[in-house]
Write a protein that holds these residues in place. Structure first.
Motif, PDB file in Angstrom:
ATOM      1  N   HIS A 262      63.330 128.274 163.333  1.00  0.00           N
ATOM      2  CA  HIS A 262      63.492 126.822 163.497  1.00  0.00           C
ATOM      3  C   HIS A 262      63.135 126.113 162.202  1.00  0.00           C
ATOM      4  O   HIS A 262      63.839 125.190 161.762  1.00  0.00           O
ATOM      5  CB  HIS A 262      62.624 126.315 164.649  1.00  0.00           C
ATOM      6  N   ALA A 263      62.051 126.555 161.564  1.00  0.00           N
ATOM      7  CA  ALA A 263      61.654 125.954 160.285  1.00  0.00           C
ATOM      8  C   ALA A 263      62.635 126.327 159.180  1.00  0.00           C
ATOM      9  O   ALA A 263      62.988 125.497 158.332  1.00  0.00           O
ATOM     10  CB  ALA A 263      60.240 126.397 159.927  1.00  0.00           C
ATOM     11  N   VAL A 264      63.083 127.565 159.177  1.00  0.00           N
ATOM     12  CA  VAL A 264      64.026 128.012 158.149  1.00  0.00           C
ATOM     13  C   VAL A 264      65.322 127.213 158.212  1.00  0.00           C
ATOM     14  O   VAL A 264      65.903 126.838 157.177  1.00  0.00           O
ATOM     15  CB  VAL A 264      64.318 129.521 158.306  1.00  0.00           C
ATOM     16  N   LEU A 265      65.779 126.908 159.436  1.00  0.00           N
ATOM     17  CA  LEU A 265      67.090 126.281 159.638  1.00  0.00           C
ATOM     18  C   LEU A 265      67.031 124.770 159.797  1.00  0.00           C
ATOM     19  O   LEU A 265      68.049 124.152 160.132  1.00  0.00           O
ATOM     20  CB  LEU A 265      67.769 126.909 160.864  1.00  0.00           C
ATOM     21  N   ARG A 266      65.872 124.171 159.561  1.00  0.00           N
ATOM     22  CA  ARG A 266      65.801 122.709 159.692  1.00  0.00           C
ATOM     23  C   ARG A 266      66.820 122.069 158.747  1.00  0.00           C
ATOM     24  O   ARG A 266      67.087 122.555 157.655  1.00  0.00           O
ATOM     25  CB  ARG A 266      64.387 122.215 159.425  1.00  0.00           C
ATOM     26  N   LYS A 267      67.366 120.941 159.172  1.00  0.00           N
ATOM     27  CA  LYS A 267      68.458 120.318 158.424  1.00  0.00           C
ATOM     28  C   LYS A 267      68.011 119.797 157.070  1.00  0.00           C
ATOM     29  O   LYS A 267      68.760 119.843 156.091  1.00  0.00           O
ATOM     30  CB  LYS A 267      69.077 119.199 159.255  1.00  0.00           C
ATOM     31  N   GLU A 268      66.799 119.269 157.007  1.00  0.00           N
ATOM     32  CA  GLU A 268      66.297 118.757 155.735  1.00  0.00           C
ATOM     33  C   GLU A 268      65.213 119.677 155.198  1.00  0.00           C
ATOM     34  O   GLU A 268      64.270 120.017 155.910  1.00  0.00           O
ATOM     35  CB  GLU A 268      65.740 117.336 155.913  1.00  0.00           C
ATOM     36  N   ASN A 269      65.395 120.086 153.943  1.00  0.00           N
ATOM     37  CA  ASN A 269      64.411 120.926 153.264  1.00  0.00           C
ATOM     38  C   ASN A 269      64.171 122.263 153.959  1.00  0.00           C
ATOM     39  O   ASN A 269      63.059 122.797 153.921  1.00  0.00           O
ATOM     40  CB  ASN A 269      63.082 120.176 153.101  1.00  0.00           C
TER      41      ASN A 269
END
Length: 457
Positions: A262-269
């Motif tokens: 989820h963190a890897v694929l977040r839209k921003e950064n």
């Protein structure tokens, strides 16, 4: 192997026979297991005499045993019975030395007994061992058209050894480790740091990390710890370290893969890089002459055609980074013919054509292929499958995650393969280790990530 003998009546003084053999590390391991002689002088990687260098000297009796192969196979040959052997050893043999083993008839005695001079030499005529063999020669002519012994497979992971050696040749790579708050999750980065592969940055609850280290007896002194009280926050903070350039790779600790991704694929950064992410097992299968890659076994459950294209390209890019020139990709299905009722065969055929048209680059792609004719040249030839990939595949692309996971786990637990796994397709390598992984597998995963990071700079 076809064998025939010389009977006592056929033997003549001065008759000679010889064979050539190259000493290998595998010979020394097999002899150690067969004889029970575990002298470290004879085992690769061990310093048997304390001089600081591994010796890997051939056991003297292994060298002597080669004489019996000439006596039993050539002269006198099948039916020969050993009665005695005198041997004197002059020099030592090391792995890689080419040897010539010879015997010569010097005396015939009543009762079928024969004396033979025996000699083992290194190429160039350097005498290693010499002596006299006393045997009872066969009295009946014997011919064997097909003599075979059971096949031996040595459980040795030389390809991972080579990976570790290559990856260890530079400064340790900074790696953000998300939530290493249990012993099994903390052991991987600690072991890899000790090996000089990575410099872990531990992201998570400092108290939990310290407790895990104490419980497992792991030394984390000098390692940077970035506080993050909960797993989602640890995943976010670890990704931030990569985005900021403080880390060059990401490692999963004791948290759910979903939290990390989820963190890897977040839209921003986040760490998106324009492709679908996929998982690749890099496998060292005993008896196989090269690494084997299996994908996707952990991320994409039922990939569509577009996702499979990215899975194939990701695996090719990883293989190239590990030094595989023009990797050969086998697209797996249950059969090797395009069958409309089996969708994976249609996908495989389309992906093969996409590679032909330059939509997938860097490797040779072919399919559909069944498992046997993807990895075994004999099976491919039997089924009349031609091409550069069939029977020679470096990369196996499974039709779905279930199949990929089964292939990888079967190789690990039935074929005794070691498997290092990483997620590719992101802005950096993502190291995923399993609680069932041993030390070699954990180190291999880190080595793969290091080599991939170097190859993408």
């Amino acid at each position: 192997m076809k064998l025939s003998n010389k009977t006592w009546d056929e033997l003549e003084i001065g008759q000679r026979a010889s064979l050539n053999r190259t000493a290998t590390l595998e010979d020394f391991y097999v002899f150690a297991n067969a004889s029970g002689n575990m002298n470290p002088l004879h085992l690769p990687k061990h310093d048997g005499d304390g001089d600081g260098d591994p010796e890997a000297i051939a056991p003297a009796m292994w060298v002597g045993s080669l004489v019996s192969s000439v006596l039993g196979n050539l002269l006198p040959g099948p039916g020969t019975v050993y009665l005695g052997q005198q041997l004197h050893f002059h020099n030592r043999v090391h792995a890689g030395d080419p040897l010539t083993i010879s015997v010569e008839v010097v005396e015939k005695r009543d009762g079928g007994e024969v004396l033979l001079d025996t000699c083992v030499e290194i190429a160039g005529g350097v005498k290693v061992a010499s002596g006299v063999a006393e045997v009872r020669a066969p009295t009946k002519k014997l011919v064997f058209d097909d003599v075979e012994a059971p096949h031996l497979m040595l459980e040795r992971h030389k390809h991972f050894d080579a990976l570790l050696e290559r990856a260890g040749g530079g400064a340790p790579m900074p790696v953000a480790v998300a939530a290493p708050e249990k012993g099994d999750a903390l052991a991987g980065p600690v072991i890899a740091a000790k090996a000089g592969l990575i410099r872990p940055i531990l992201v998570g609850d400092p108290d939990a990390i310290a407790a895990a280290a104490k419980a497992e007896g792991l030394d984390i002194s000098g390692m940077e710890i970035v506080p993050a009280p909960h797993h989602p926050e640890a995943a976010e903070a670890a990704v931030d370290l990569v985005r900021e350039g403080r880390a060059q790779a990401l490692m999963k600790g004791h948290l759910h893969t979903d939290d990390l991704m989820h963190a890897v694929l977040r839209k921003e950064n986040g760490l998106r890089a324009g492709r679908r992410l996929s998982h690749v097992f890099v496998m060292d299968v005993p008896g196989r002459e090269k690494l084997l890659f299996v994908t996707d076994a952990a991320i994409n459950i039922a990939p569509d055609l577009a996702t499979k294209k990215d899975i194939v390209q990701n695996a090719i890019d990883l293989a190239l980074a590990l030094g595989i020139e023009e990797p050969k990709v086998g697209l797996l299905s249950a059969v090797e013919t395009v069958t409309p009722s089996i969708p994976s065969t249609l996908d495989a055929a389309i992906l093969s054509k996409m590679a032909d048209r330059g939509q997938i680059t860097g490797g040779l792609v072919d399919g559909p292929l069944a498992m046997d004719n993807a990895v075994d040249l004999g099976a491919a030839k039997t089924k009349g499958i031609a091409g550069s990939v069939a029977g020679r595949a470096d990369i196996l692309v499974a039709p779905n995650m279930e199949a990929g996971n089964m292939v990888a786990k079967e190789l690990t637990f039935l074929a005794r393969a070691e498997a290092g796994g990483i997620v590719v397709g992101a802005a950096c390598p993502i190291i995923l280790t399993s609680r069932a992984d041993d030390e070699k597998a954990r180190l291999a995963s880190c080595a793969v990530a290091v080599l991939m990071a170097r190859g993408t700079k």
